[in-house]
Write a protein that holds these residues in place. Structure first.
Motif, PDB file in Angstrom:
ATOM      1  N   ASP A 156      -3.185   7.247   5.507  1.00 53.78           N
ATOM      2  CA  ASP A 156      -3.714   6.522   6.659  1.00 53.78           C
ATOM      3  C   ASP A 156      -3.730   7.467   7.849  1.00 53.78           C
ATOM      4  O   ASP A 156      -2.717   7.689   8.509  1.00 53.78           O
ATOM      5  N   TYR A 157      -4.914   8.054   8.105  1.00 49.67           N
ATOM      6  CA  TYR A 157      -5.084   8.968   9.233  1.00 49.67           C
ATOM      7  C   TYR A 157      -5.991   8.358  10.303  1.00 49.67           C
ATOM      8  O   TYR A 157      -6.646   9.077  11.055  1.00 49.67           O
ATOM      9  N   ARG A 158      -6.025   7.030  10.347  1.00 50.94           N
ATOM     10  CA  ARG A 158      -6.841   6.392  11.372  1.00 50.94           C
ATOM     11  C   ARG A 158      -6.294   6.706  12.757  1.00 50.94           C
ATOM     12  O   ARG A 158      -5.091   6.678  12.984  1.00 50.94           O
ATOM     13  N   SER A 176       0.268  11.256   8.101  1.00 56.39           N
ATOM     14  CA  SER A 176      -0.214   9.956   7.629  1.00 56.39           C
ATOM     15  C   SER A 176       0.693   8.846   8.142  1.00 56.39           C
ATOM     16  O   SER A 176       1.917   8.937   8.075  1.00 56.39           O
ATOM     17  N   ASP A 177       0.065   7.777   8.623  1.00 53.09           N
ATOM     18  CA  ASP A 177       0.797   6.729   9.336  1.00 53.09           C
ATOM     19  C   ASP A 177       1.222   5.587   8.417  1.00 53.09           C
ATOM     20  O   ASP A 177       0.948   4.424   8.688  1.00 53.09           O
ATOM     21  N   MET A 178       1.881   5.914   7.308  1.00 53.38           N
ATOM     22  CA  MET A 178       2.454   4.898   6.430  1.00 53.38           C
ATOM     23  C   MET A 178       3.946   4.765   6.718  1.00 53.38           C
ATOM     24  O   MET A 178       4.592   5.724   7.118  1.00 53.38           O
ATOM     25  N   GLU A 201       1.581   5.564  -0.088  1.00 50.09           N
ATOM     26  CA  GLU A 201       1.109   6.833   0.431  1.00 50.09           C
ATOM     27  C   GLU A 201       1.085   7.833  -0.707  1.00 50.09           C
ATOM     28  O   GLU A 201       0.064   8.392  -1.047  1.00 50.09           O
ATOM     29  N   GLY A 260     -11.640   3.106   2.946  1.00 46.84           N
ATOM     30  CA  GLY A 260     -11.931   2.949   4.361  1.00 46.84           C
ATOM     31  C   GLY A 260     -13.118   2.055   4.663  1.00 46.84           C
ATOM     32  O   GLY A 260     -13.486   1.886   5.829  1.00 46.84           O
ATOM     33  N   SER A 271       0.816  -1.205   0.000  1.00 48.14           N
ATOM     34  CA  SER A 271       0.000   0.000   0.000  1.00 48.14           C
ATOM     35  C   SER A 271       0.852   1.257   0.000  1.00 48.14           C
ATOM     36  O   SER A 271       1.698   1.442   0.855  1.00 48.14           O
ATOM     37  N   TYR A 308      -9.025   6.975   5.589  1.00 47.23           N
ATOM     38  CA  TYR A 308      -8.056   6.012   5.079  1.00 47.23           C
ATOM     39  C   TYR A 308      -8.354   5.787   3.604  1.00 47.23           C
ATOM     40  O   TYR A 308      -9.498   5.484   3.235  1.00 47.23           O
ATOM     41  N   THR A 309      -7.353   5.945   2.747  1.00 47.82           N
ATOM     42  CA  THR A 309      -7.517   5.682   1.319  1.00 47.82           C
ATOM     43  C   THR A 309      -6.313   4.916   0.804  1.00 47.82           C
ATOM     44  O   THR A 309      -5.197   5.057   1.322  1.00 47.82           O
ATOM     45  N   GLN A 310      -6.560   4.106  -0.235  1.00 47.27           N
ATOM     46  CA  GLN A 310      -5.471   3.348  -0.838  1.00 47.27           C
ATOM     47  C   GLN A 310      -5.852   2.971  -2.267  1.00 47.27           C
ATOM     48  O   GLN A 310      -6.850   2.292  -2.488  1.00 47.27           O
TER      49      GLN A 310
END
Length: 409
Positions: free
Chosen positions: A134-136, A99-101, A21, A190, A19, A154-156
């Protein structure tokens, strides 16, 4: 052994496609594939230097390059370390999150081989598109504003391309070629991942005049329909969303002032404004400029530098109506949720890319190449007409490349 190596590398590519970013991209499309092309700013339409670069940039180039007249197999891998930040303001309250990648690896494989003196075959597998955040659990959700009650965004989006290629040498200095494209894509907004396939085709031509080469390439639009991927934030049944890789036209000129030096400049046009999905997100068409230089020492050392620029295709909607509704592929959704997704979920805004690389030819049959890329920080931001809501993103991209090339006679 060569066939086993191809199969093993292809399996590794599929299994480790991870995945993203925001890759080193123009919009969400890679500036180039493999170290040679990427280290030259993505330039390669007129003079690609390896099998993957040729199949990616110009199918006709399979007949003219340093890999001719024999066969070549390339394994390449890129380590990406993107950094994406979001700023969301609601009234006097402002939240900033990263973003948490984590860094991830994208492999690519390619091979070319002669069929006859004039006909050559190529095959490539590589990622071409990657984007997401990923901003969960980051506290920037629009929960109070959404009937669906979604959490942090969350997007991918990711697309893998399988490209068999044929090229024909019309004269010793003129070739034509085409690639059939089979695309595998996945999209997650998401609410679960949707997978599907798409098809397209690429055409190319390459002409050599003494020390100058002229190349051109055209890629058809390539649509993937993602079923049951999102309820568009309105709390109803999940719907389909079409995402279409844009129609692309590119041209390049390469010059060899000496046997050791190669200079190339490319121009590329990406038709985002008419591509499904991107059209609804209001992306503008994009002109991309790439320039690269290579010095190849007779003793086997290769040095490369490059630069790539493409203005961000993401249009800003300053003064948007936060109370309005927007139509996305037949689905009417709140404009506030639509703008939030555009600005925070798909921040494809990197513009200036600086690249470099080094390689060494260990023998007539094997060479290795390294490369790197840095995309300067770029930010976007927009505020609604009332001044209540502000959405913004900041993107920085770095990557490192490794390529291994085997030659067969």
């Amino acid at each position: 052994m060569a066939k086993k190596a191809v199969l093993a590398a292809a399996a590794a590519l599929v299994l480790s496609f991870t995945s993203p970013e925001a890759w080193a991209t123009n919009g969400d499309t890679l500036i180039g594939v493999a170290p040679a092309s990427r280290a030259m700013g993505g330039a390669g339409v007129a003079a690609p230097q390896d099998a993957i670069s040729a199949i990616f940039a110009n199918p006709a180039a399979v007949c003219m390059g340093p890999y001719c007249p024999g066969s070549e197999f390339v394994f390449a891998s890129t380590v990406y370390n993107p950094s994406v930040k979001a700023i969301v303001s609601v009234g006097p309250s402002t939240t900033t999150a990263k973003s948490d990648m984590r860094p991830f690896v994208i492999p690519a494989v390619g091979m070319i081989t002669p069929v006859s003196d004039r006909l050559r075959f190529g095959l490539g597998m590589f990622g071409i598109t990657g984007m997401g955040v990923d901003y969960r659990n980051k506290g920037i959700d629009l929960n109070p504003l959404s009937p669906g009650g979604e959490g942090d965004i969350y997007t991918q989006l990711q697309i893998l391309k399988f490209a068999p290629n044929v090229a024909f040498l019309v004269t010793p200095d003129f070739s034509i070629g085409t690639s059939m494209h089979l695309l595998y894509g996945s999209l997650d907004l998401g609410q679960g991942t949707a997978h599907n396939y798409g098809f397209g085709e690429q055409f190319g031509a390459l002409y050599r005049i003494g020390s100058v080469s002229l190349g051109a390439s055209y890629t058809t639009p390539e649509k993937i329909s993602h079923q049951n991927v999102t309820d568009f934030g309105i709390g109803l049944q999940k719907r389909e969303l079409d995402m279409e890789s844009p129609r692309t036209a590119s041209a390049g000129v390469a010059w060899r002032p000496t046997d050791e030096v190669l200079i190339e400049a490319d121009l590329k046009w990406l038709n985002w404004a008419d591509a499904e999905g991107y059209r609804e997100f209001d992306w503008s068409n994009q002109w991309v400029y790439a320039v690269g230089m290579q010095y190849k020492d007779p003793d086997g050392i290769t040095l490369r530098l490059g630069y790539n620029y493409g203005k961000s295709p993401v249009r800003l909607h300053k003064g948007f109506d936060a109370q309005g509704m927007t139509n996305v592929q037949g689905n009417t959704i709140p404009t506030l949720s639509y703008e939030y997704l555009r600005m925070i979920g798909f921040p494809a805004v990197a513009e200036h890319h600086f690249t470099f690389g080094v390689g060494y030819q260990f023998s007539s049959r094997f060479e290795a190449h390294l490369g790197g890329m840095c995309a300067l920080d770029n930010s976007i931001s927009e505020t609604d007409a009332s001044g209540t809501f502000t959405f913004g993103s900041k993107v920085r991209e770095t990557s490192y490349d490794l390529g291994l090339i085997w030659h067969f006679m």
